[in-house]
Design a protein around this motif. Structure first.
Motif, PDB file in Angstrom:
ATOM      1  N   SER A 120      28.432  39.526  22.062  1.00  0.00           N
ATOM      2  CA  SER A 120      27.747  39.717  23.242  1.00  0.00           C
ATOM      3  C   SER A 120      26.283  38.998  23.195  1.00  0.00           C
ATOM      4  O   SER A 120      25.929  38.841  22.201  1.00  0.00           O
ATOM      5  CB  SER A 120      27.381  41.282  23.445  1.00  0.00           C
ATOM      6  N   HIS A 121      25.875  38.730  24.365  1.00  0.00           N
ATOM      7  CA  HIS A 121      24.513  38.247  24.602  1.00  0.00           C
ATOM      8  C   HIS A 121      23.891  38.538  25.778  1.00  0.00           C
ATOM      9  O   HIS A 121      24.376  38.981  26.833  1.00  0.00           O
ATOM     10  CB  HIS A 121      24.623  36.589  24.460  1.00  0.00           C
ATOM     11  N   ALA A 122      22.822  37.880  25.940  1.00  0.00           N
ATOM     12  CA  ALA A 122      21.919  38.231  27.215  1.00  0.00           C
ATOM     13  C   ALA A 122      21.349  36.954  27.507  1.00  0.00           C
ATOM     14  O   ALA A 122      20.144  36.867  28.321  1.00  0.00           O
ATOM     15  CB  ALA A 122      21.122  39.495  27.153  1.00  0.00           C
ATOM     16  N   GLU A 123      21.922  35.650  27.284  1.00  0.00           N
ATOM     17  CA  GLU A 123      21.258  34.445  27.568  1.00  0.00           C
ATOM     18  C   GLU A 123      21.632  34.057  28.798  1.00  0.00           C
ATOM     19  O   GLU A 123      22.439  34.383  29.584  1.00  0.00           O
ATOM     20  CB  GLU A 123      22.074  33.545  26.589  1.00  0.00           C
ATOM     21  N   THR A 124      20.845  32.746  29.169  1.00  0.00           N
ATOM     22  CA  THR A 124      21.104  32.229  30.588  1.00  0.00           C
ATOM     23  C   THR A 124      22.397  31.737  30.810  1.00  0.00           C
ATOM     24  O   THR A 124      22.955  30.991  30.126  1.00  0.00           O
ATOM     25  CB  THR A 124      19.922  31.058  30.556  1.00  0.00           C
ATOM     26  N   PRO A 125      22.985  32.405  31.801  1.00  0.00           N
ATOM     27  CA  PRO A 125      24.491  31.826  32.274  1.00  0.00           C
ATOM     28  C   PRO A 125      24.240  30.370  32.597  1.00  0.00           C
ATOM     29  O   PRO A 125      23.426  29.748  33.235  1.00  0.00           O
ATOM     30  CB  PRO A 125      24.665  32.461  33.537  1.00  0.00           C
ATOM     31  N   GLY A 126      25.411  29.451  31.896  1.00  0.00           N
ATOM     32  CA  GLY A 126      25.417  28.143  32.031  1.00  0.00           C
ATOM     33  C   GLY A 126      24.703  27.307  31.104  1.00  0.00           C
ATOM     34  O   GLY A 126      24.899  26.284  30.835  1.00  0.00           O
ATOM     35  N   LEU A 127      23.751  28.160  30.274  1.00  0.00           N
ATOM     36  CA  LEU A 127      22.643  27.303  29.250  1.00  0.00           C
ATOM     37  C   LEU A 127      23.107  28.013  27.921  1.00  0.00           C
ATOM     38  O   LEU A 127      23.998  27.794  27.255  1.00  0.00           O
ATOM     39  CB  LEU A 127      21.501  27.362  29.666  1.00  0.00           C
ATOM     40  N   GLY A 128      22.344  29.264  27.795  1.00  0.00           N
ATOM     41  CA  GLY A 128      22.474  29.854  26.397  1.00  0.00           C
ATOM     42  C   GLY A 128      23.966  30.431  26.199  1.00  0.00           C
ATOM     43  O   GLY A 128      24.311  30.620  25.024  1.00  0.00           O
ATOM     44  N   SER A 129      24.448  30.714  27.292  1.00  0.00           N
ATOM     45  CA  SER A 129      26.007  31.399  27.385  1.00  0.00           C
ATOM     46  C   SER A 129      26.977  30.121  26.541  1.00  0.00           C
ATOM     47  O   SER A 129      28.115  30.618  26.122  1.00  0.00           O
ATOM     48  CB  SER A 129      26.262  31.769  28.562  1.00  0.00           C
ATOM     49  N   LYS A 130      26.526  29.020  26.480  1.00  0.00           N
ATOM     50  CA  LYS A 130      27.424  27.938  26.011  1.00  0.00           C
ATOM     51  C   LYS A 130      27.626  28.219  24.520  1.00  0.00           C
ATOM     52  O   LYS A 130      28.425  27.715  23.764  1.00  0.00           O
ATOM     53  CB  LYS A 130      27.030  26.817  25.930  1.00  0.00           C
ATOM     54  N   ALA A 131      26.743  29.047  23.894  1.00  0.00           N
ATOM     55  CA  ALA A 131      26.896  29.500  22.362  1.00  0.00           C
ATOM     56  C   ALA A 131      28.416  29.950  21.924  1.00  0.00           C
ATOM     57  O   ALA A 131      28.845  29.962  21.201  1.00  0.00           O
ATOM     58  CB  ALA A 131      25.921  30.446  22.012  1.00  0.00           C
ATOM     59  N   ALA A 132      29.198  30.336  23.180  1.00  0.00           N
ATOM     60  CA  ALA A 132      30.414  30.867  22.996  1.00  0.00           C
ATOM     61  C   ALA A 132      31.354  29.775  22.325  1.00  0.00           C
ATOM     62  O   ALA A 132      32.145  30.214  21.754  1.00  0.00           O
ATOM     63  CB  ALA A 132      31.088  31.736  24.161  1.00  0.00           C
ATOM     64  N   ASP A 133      31.081  28.555  22.806  1.00  0.00           N
ATOM     65  CA  ASP A 133      31.963  27.553  22.371  1.00  0.00           C
ATOM     66  C   ASP A 133      31.438  26.398  21.621  1.00  0.00           C
ATOM     67  O   ASP A 133      31.893  25.610  21.057  1.00  0.00           O
ATOM     68  CB  ASP A 133      32.845  26.946  23.624  1.00  0.00           C
ATOM     69  N   TRP A 134      29.889  26.346  21.777  1.00  0.00           N
ATOM     70  CA  TRP A 134      29.331  25.137  21.401  1.00  0.00           C
ATOM     71  C   TRP A 134      29.499  24.867  19.865  1.00  0.00           C
ATOM     72  O   TRP A 134      29.587  23.871  19.520  1.00  0.00           O
ATOM     73  CB  TRP A 134      27.687  25.047  21.699  1.00  0.00           C
ATOM     74  N   PHE A 135      29.443  25.723  19.006  1.00  0.00           N
ATOM     75  CA  PHE A 135      29.513  25.751  17.655  1.00  0.00           C
ATOM     76  C   PHE A 135      31.013  25.592  16.986  1.00  0.00           C
ATOM     77  O   PHE A 135      31.144  25.770  15.858  1.00  0.00           O
ATOM     78  CB  PHE A 135      28.383  26.712  17.102  1.00  0.00           C
ATOM     79  N   LYS A 136      31.951  25.609  17.890  1.00  0.00           N
ATOM     80  CA  LYS A 136      33.115  25.797  17.335  1.00  0.00           C
ATOM     81  C   LYS A 136      33.677  24.535  17.084  1.00  0.00           C
ATOM     82  O   LYS A 136      33.186  23.449  17.194  1.00  0.00           O
ATOM     83  CB  LYS A 136      34.102  26.719  18.611  1.00  0.00           C
ATOM     84  N   LYS A 137      34.887  24.440  16.372  1.00  0.00           N
ATOM     85  CA  LYS A 137      35.424  23.482  15.811  1.00  0.00           C
ATOM     86  C   LYS A 137      35.883  22.393  17.193  1.00  0.00           C
ATOM     87  O   LYS A 137      36.156  22.743  18.280  1.00  0.00           O
ATOM     88  CB  LYS A 137      36.699  23.590  15.309  1.00  0.00           C
ATOM     89  N   GLY A 138      35.119  21.184  16.964  1.00  0.00           N
ATOM     90  CA  GLY A 138      35.451  20.161  18.072  1.00  0.00           C
ATOM     91  C   GLY A 138      34.121  20.192  19.057  1.00  0.00           C
ATOM     92  O   GLY A 138      34.134  19.115  19.824  1.00  0.00           O
ATOM     93  N   GLY A 139      33.252  21.362  18.822  1.00  0.00           N
ATOM     94  CA  GLY A 139      32.142  21.255  19.771  1.00  0.00           C
ATOM     95  C   GLY A 139      31.022  20.435  19.225  1.00  0.00           C
ATOM     96  O   GLY A 139      30.867  19.892  17.997  1.00  0.00           O
ATOM     97  N   LYS A 140      30.198  20.175  20.231  1.00  0.00           N
ATOM     98  CA  LYS A 140      28.774  19.278  19.691  1.00  0.00           C
ATOM     99  C   LYS A 140      28.123  19.881  18.555  1.00  0.00           C
ATOM    100  O   LYS A 140      27.496  18.967  17.706  1.00  0.00           O
ATOM    101  CB  LYS A 140      28.012  19.022  20.785  1.00  0.00           C
ATOM    102  N   GLY A 141      28.088  21.225  18.524  1.00  0.00           N
ATOM    103  CA  GLY A 141      27.398  21.731  17.340  1.00  0.00           C
ATOM    104  C   GLY A 141      28.079  22.430  16.269  1.00  0.00           C
ATOM    105  O   GLY A 141      27.911  23.427  15.606  1.00  0.00           O
ATOM    106  N   ASP A 142      29.430  21.710  16.185  1.00  0.00           N
ATOM    107  CA  ASP A 142      30.289  22.420  15.156  1.00  0.00           C
ATOM    108  C   ASP A 142      29.975  22.868  13.669  1.00  0.00           C
ATOM    109  O   ASP A 142      29.441  21.941  13.061  1.00  0.00           O
ATOM    110  CB  ASP A 142      31.525  21.258  15.029  1.00  0.00           C
TER     111      ASP A 142
END
Length: 218
Positions: A120-142
């Protein structure tokens, strides 16, 4: 005047009756939906655990271990296969740009990150909400395969090794704080994000008070 008093009395009786009936209906609906909601939440948690620590044959969500470190409470879901410990999923949180950011992080036996799920999160849609995938395998912040015990996870802007979400540095920092905290609860070692060093984690009642930090905008 007498007619007015009678009308007010009747209105009060009617409103009281409506309130009682509405309250009873809400209570009834709550009882009907309480169990299905609990089952749905339990399934969502089990599905998240299966993502971050795949391959177990027990039921990690059935009896989580609760750990208190530095004034915070963490839940650890231990996974086993054939009776052998293979890793664990740890719930942790940190304050992001819009509020609390809650994650479930999966670690293997050595403390390496397998995967994570943003609960869960309360981050800005389209920006902070990218944390759901950004740090996953293959993501820019893997961050998969990294071990916070060997080096604390920090964003490259702070001299670290993880690429922050574009225009969402605070969210990225908060996410990595949550991951580092999850590792601390899992391993019993605090992670110093400034130096990358680890030290024995202190129980909540022994922890030193944390310094207040001033955040900058995303």
């Amino acid at each position: 005047m007498k007619k007015l008093e009678s009308s007010l009395k009747n209105m009060a009786i009617v409103l009281t009756g409506v309130t009682v009936i509405a309250g009873a209906l809400l209570g009834y609906v709550n009882e009907l939906t309480k169990e299905p909601i609990a089952q749905a939440n339990a399934k969502a948690l089990s599905d998240a655990i299966a993502i971050v620590v795949p391959g177990f044959d027990n039921n990690p969500a059935e009896a989580p271990e609760t750990v208190e470190l530095n004034g915070a409470t963490y839940k650890i879901y231990k996974a086993t296969k054939g009776g052998e410990f293979i890793g664990a999923a740890v719930e942790a949180s940190a304050n992001g740009f819009g509020g609390a950011l809650n994650v479930l992080v999966g670690f293997d036996k050595e403390g390496n990150i397998i995967d994570y799920s943003l609960l869960s999160h309360a981050e800005t849609p389209g920006l902070g909400s990218k944390a759901a995938d950004w740090f996953k395998k293959g993501g820019k912040g893997d961050i998969t395969g990294m071990n916070p015990g060997k080096q604390a996870l920090t964003v490259s802007k702070d001299g670290g090794q993880v690429d922050a979400i574009t225009a969402s540095t605070i969210t990225s920092r908060a996410f990595l704080v949550a991951v580092n905290n999850a590792y601390a609860a899992y391993s019993g070692q605090n992670v110093d994000a400034a130096s990358g060093a680890t030290q024995q984690a202190q129980p909540a009642e022994e922890a030193a008070p944390a310094n207040d930090n001033v955040e900058t905008n995303n």
